[in-house]
Motif scaffolding. Structure first.
Motif, PDB file in Angstrom:
ATOM      1  N   ILE A 119       1.086  -1.105   0.246  1.00 36.76           N
ATOM      2  CA  ILE A 119       0.024   0.289   0.010  1.00 36.76           C
ATOM      3  C   ILE A 119       0.814   1.643   0.381  1.00 36.76           C
ATOM      4  O   ILE A 119       1.384   1.515   1.142  1.00 36.76           O
ATOM      5  CB  ILE A 119      -0.956   0.647   1.325  1.00 36.76           C
ATOM      6  CG1 ILE A 119      -2.357  -1.258   1.461  1.00 36.76           C
ATOM      7  CG2 ILE A 119      -1.878   1.248   1.789  1.00 36.76           C
ATOM      8  CD1 ILE A 119      -2.514  -1.238   2.714  1.00 36.76           C
ATOM      9  N   MET A 120       0.509   2.252  -0.901  1.00 36.25           N
ATOM     10  CA  MET A 120       1.779   3.246  -0.944  1.00 36.25           C
ATOM     11  C   MET A 120       1.155   4.400  -0.546  1.00 36.25           C
ATOM     12  O   MET A 120       1.236   5.228   0.047  1.00 36.25           O
ATOM     13  CB  MET A 120       1.983   3.395  -2.341  1.00 36.25           C
ATOM     14  CG  MET A 120       2.459   2.384  -3.166  1.00 36.25           C
ATOM     15  SD  MET A 120       4.215   2.357  -2.647  1.00 36.25           S
ATOM     16  CE  MET A 120       5.597   3.444  -3.715  1.00 36.25           C
ATOM     17  N   ALA A 121      -0.519   4.479  -0.647  1.00 35.24           N
ATOM     18  CA  ALA A 121      -1.304   5.062   0.275  1.00 35.24           C
ATOM     19  C   ALA A 121      -2.718   4.866  -0.552  1.00 35.24           C
ATOM     20  O   ALA A 121      -2.833   3.845  -1.181  1.00 35.24           O
ATOM     21  CB  ALA A 121      -1.604   6.542  -1.049  1.00 35.24           C
ATOM     22  N   PRO A 122      -3.260   5.267   0.722  1.00 38.14           N
ATOM     23  CA  PRO A 122      -5.339   4.310   1.112  1.00 38.14           C
ATOM     24  C   PRO A 122      -5.517   4.970  -0.533  1.00 38.14           C
ATOM     25  O   PRO A 122      -6.012   6.538  -0.172  1.00 38.14           O
ATOM     26  CB  PRO A 122      -5.326   5.287   2.080  1.00 38.14           C
ATOM     27  CG  PRO A 122      -4.506   4.926   2.978  1.00 38.14           C
ATOM     28  CD  PRO A 122      -3.703   5.717   2.289  1.00 38.14           C
ATOM     29  N   PHE A 124      -8.757   5.625   0.481  1.00 31.22           N
ATOM     30  CA  PHE A 124     -10.127   5.904   0.729  1.00 31.22           C
ATOM     31  C   PHE A 124      -9.691   7.283   1.163  1.00 31.22           C
ATOM     32  O   PHE A 124      -8.965   7.484   1.449  1.00 31.22           O
ATOM     33  CB  PHE A 124     -10.604   5.311   1.346  1.00 31.22           C
ATOM     34  CG  PHE A 124     -11.009   3.610   1.273  1.00 31.22           C
ATOM     35  CD1 PHE A 124     -11.586   2.944   0.160  1.00 31.22           C
ATOM     36  CD2 PHE A 124      -9.947   2.308   2.001  1.00 31.22           C
ATOM     37  CE1 PHE A 124     -12.049   2.727  -0.183  1.00 31.22           C
ATOM     38  CE2 PHE A 124     -10.149   1.673   1.470  1.00 31.22           C
ATOM     39  CZ  PHE A 124     -11.153   1.143   0.809  1.00 31.22           C
ATOM     40  N   PRO A 125     -10.276   8.512   2.037  1.00 31.33           N
ATOM     41  CA  PRO A 125     -10.212   9.726   2.759  1.00 31.33           C
ATOM     42  C   PRO A 125      -9.914   9.326   3.800  1.00 31.33           C
ATOM     43  O   PRO A 125     -10.988   8.910   4.367  1.00 31.33           O
ATOM     44  CB  PRO A 125     -11.799  10.981   2.134  1.00 31.33           C
ATOM     45  CG  PRO A 125     -13.361   9.016   1.647  1.00 31.33           C
ATOM     46  CD  PRO A 125     -12.004   8.100   0.947  1.00 31.33           C
ATOM     47  N   TYR A 126      -9.242   9.918   3.956  1.00 34.07           N
ATOM     48  CA  TYR A 126      -8.785   9.950   5.157  1.00 34.07           C
ATOM     49  C   TYR A 126     -10.223  10.918   5.915  1.00 34.07           C
ATOM     50  O   TYR A 126     -10.646  11.766   5.858  1.00 34.07           O
ATOM     51  CB  TYR A 126      -7.686  11.138   5.605  1.00 34.07           C
ATOM     52  CG  TYR A 126      -6.306  10.323   5.195  1.00 34.07           C
ATOM     53  CD1 TYR A 126      -5.860   9.166   6.522  1.00 34.07           C
ATOM     54  CD2 TYR A 126      -5.816  10.210   4.375  1.00 34.07           C
ATOM     55  CE1 TYR A 126      -4.581   8.414   6.189  1.00 34.07           C
ATOM     56  CE2 TYR A 126      -4.371   9.641   3.835  1.00 34.07           C
ATOM     57  CZ  TYR A 126      -4.416   9.293   5.023  1.00 34.07           C
ATOM     58  OH  TYR A 126      -2.984   7.641   4.045  1.00 34.07           O
ATOM     59  N   LEU A 127     -10.095  10.265   7.683  1.00 29.71           N
ATOM     60  CA  LEU A 127     -11.332  11.157   8.104  1.00 29.71           C
ATOM     61  C   LEU A 127     -10.712  11.861   9.902  1.00 29.71           C
ATOM     62  O   LEU A 127     -11.861  12.709   9.841  1.00 29.71           O
ATOM     63  CB  LEU A 127     -11.786  10.035   8.919  1.00 29.71           C
ATOM     64  CG  LEU A 127     -12.699   8.828   8.242  1.00 29.71           C
ATOM     65  CD1 LEU A 127     -13.342   7.842   8.676  1.00 29.71           C
ATOM     66  CD2 LEU A 127     -14.145   9.937   7.400  1.00 29.71           C
ATOM     67  N   PHE A 128      -9.336  11.353  10.310  1.00 25.18           N
ATOM     68  CA  PHE A 128      -9.237  12.461  10.743  1.00 25.18           C
ATOM     69  C   PHE A 128     -10.018  12.335  12.199  1.00 25.18           C
ATOM     70  O   PHE A 128     -10.647  13.986  12.564  1.00 25.18           O
ATOM     71  CB  PHE A 128      -8.542  13.967  10.622  1.00 25.18           C
ATOM     72  CG  PHE A 128      -7.869  13.521   9.423  1.00 25.18           C
ATOM     73  CD1 PHE A 128      -6.258  13.313   9.718  1.00 25.18           C
ATOM     74  CD2 PHE A 128      -7.180  14.765   8.317  1.00 25.18           C
ATOM     75  CE1 PHE A 128      -5.119  13.273   8.861  1.00 25.18           C
ATOM     76  CE2 PHE A 128      -6.360  14.372   7.363  1.00 25.18           C
ATOM     77  CZ  PHE A 128      -5.822  13.856   7.615  1.00 25.18           C
TER      78      PHE A 128
END
Lengths: 237, 182
Positions: A119-122, A124-128
């Motif tokens: 995985i280089m970047a997920p 899905f959008p980050y939820l923070f």
């Protein structure tokens, strides 16, 4: 009664005991099935679903399904790898996983699975989410930003009477793992260290023990998670 | 054939990723043979003078200027690469995402233990200054990003291999040791 059964994992014939779960039988046969919530010696939960395999065509969790004679198990298929990868990506965006500043980085199983799946970047959008760090306990820090609610600590860390030192609090999306206020007071140094080791991420930390292993010598710096299982000499098969 | 053109920038980052670009050591001489640099802190070209092939983005978007620069890069570069954890997920600057912007500013300019000399109790708010965003955003949540190179910083070998693979069209080598999130 225990008996020896034959199972088939990805076309490989394996020998197992009928009292074993698929994940244990696979491990003894040198086959790694990725998991986050399962821990050897701790009652399985089937919570994270990363160990999902196809058993005779049906999706099952390998950590909670006992083996039976003639089982046909699919493990390393494109479909299952994609599914597992998605779960890891969802976990990465759901919490606040700041690897560069995390004490567990390099020894973290969530991170190690991300490495294993490339995985280089997920996607899905980050939820923070807004979550707290509880450092009130004299021996340990409980960082809710990193907790993946796998319940490993609740199942593994118990006092001499079998009572859990950690517990779930609240429900649904607000659920969190906390230290039991009464039992937590008696937490020994050994149990605190065990809690940190059992935690797959950096959510339980023993105070003054962060960053002890230098970069390059940590658990998953050189070898992917599961490579220890895959590299053992198979005598049983 | 003319050389591919590379541009780089650091948004809400610490320049560590640029340091890692320099960490390719003597291969930088090879790199100069392979590519031409346009807008970049490395050569101090401030503005795009032509269309570029590859844009390396370090850091996430913390303020309006970061967004402006990132959109400018998207317009001028055929391929955009998120370089490092901050560009990919906000990184350490995103640790403020759970704290209201007002509280962050008050901590920085009024209440912080190391604040000295701000007798007028002023929080800078000149129209010339970029506005802070409500959160720090990963670059791919602002514009389309084509490739991601994780790491804090990404290992020099990873950057080198990625650039060479892009320029030569060869498949990229991805050994286990070079992909790290820290």
């Amino acid at each position: 009664m225990n008996k020896v059964v034959k199972i088939d994992i990805d076309g490989l014939e394996c020998i197992a005991n009928s009292d074993q779960y698929i994940i244990e039988a696979a491990r003894e046969n040198g086959i790694y099935i990725p998991t986050l919530c399962n821990y050897p010696g701790v009652k399985p939960k089937g919570g994270c679903r990363i160990c999902t395999v196809r058993v005779n065509g049906k999706q099952m969790t390998a950590c909670t399904t006992p083996v039976s004679d003639g089982m046909r198990i699919e493990n390393n298929t494109e479909e299952l790898i994609n599914l597992r990868k998605s779960i890891v990506e969802l976990l990465l965006v759901e919490g606040n996983h700041f690897c560069p500043s995390c004490e567990k980085s390099g020894n973290c199983e969530l991170q190690a699975l991300a490495y294993r799946f490339g995985i280089m970047a997920p996607r899905f959008p980050y939820l923070f989410p807004v979550r707290k760090v509880d450092a009130s306990h004299p021996k340990i820090i409980k960082d809710q930003n990193r907790c993946i609610l796998c319940k490993r600590c609740i199942r593994a860390i118990t006092d001499e009477k079998g009572r859990s030192v950690f517990a779930y609090r609240r429900r649904s999306s607000r659920v969190e793992v906390v230290v039991d206020s009464k039992l937590g007071k008696q937490l020994t140094d050994e149990l605190a260290q065990k809690a940190m080791d059992v935690c797959p991420v950096g959510s339980i930390l023993v105070k003054e023990k962060g960053f002890i292993t230098p970069i390059g010598e940590r658990k998953y710096d050189k070898n992917p998670i599961g490579s220890d299982i895959e590299n053992i000499t198979i005598t049983k098969r | 054939m003319s050389k591919p053109i590379v541009a780089t920038t650091s948004l809400a980052g610490c320049f560590g990723c640029h340091m890692s670009v320099l960490d390719i050591d003597d291969r930088i001489l090879e790199l100069i043979e392979l590519v031409e640099f346009n807008k970049s802190p490395i050569n101090d070209i401030k503005k795009f003078t032509k269309k570029c092939d590859i844009g390396l983005i370090e850091g996430g978007c913390a303020n309006s200027e970061n967004v402006h620069v990132l959109k400018d890069f998207r317009e001028h570069c055929k391929i955009l690469i998120s370089l490092g954890e901050c560009a990919i997920m906000g990184g350490l600057p995103a640790m403020r995402n759970g704290i209201p912007v007002r509280e962050c500013l008050e901590e920085a300019y009024l209440n912080g233990l190391t604040v000295a000399g701000n007798t007028g109790k002023i929080i800078p708010n000149d129209p010339e200054l970029p506005m802070l965003l409500d959160k720090v955003y990963p670059c791919h949540e602002v514009v389309k990003i084509d490739y991601f190179l994780p790491g804090c910083p990404p290992r020099a070998d990873l950057i080198w291999d990625a650039l060479v693979a892009l320029i030569t069209g060869d498949e990229m080598k991805l050994p286990y040791e070079v992909i790290k999130f820290d």
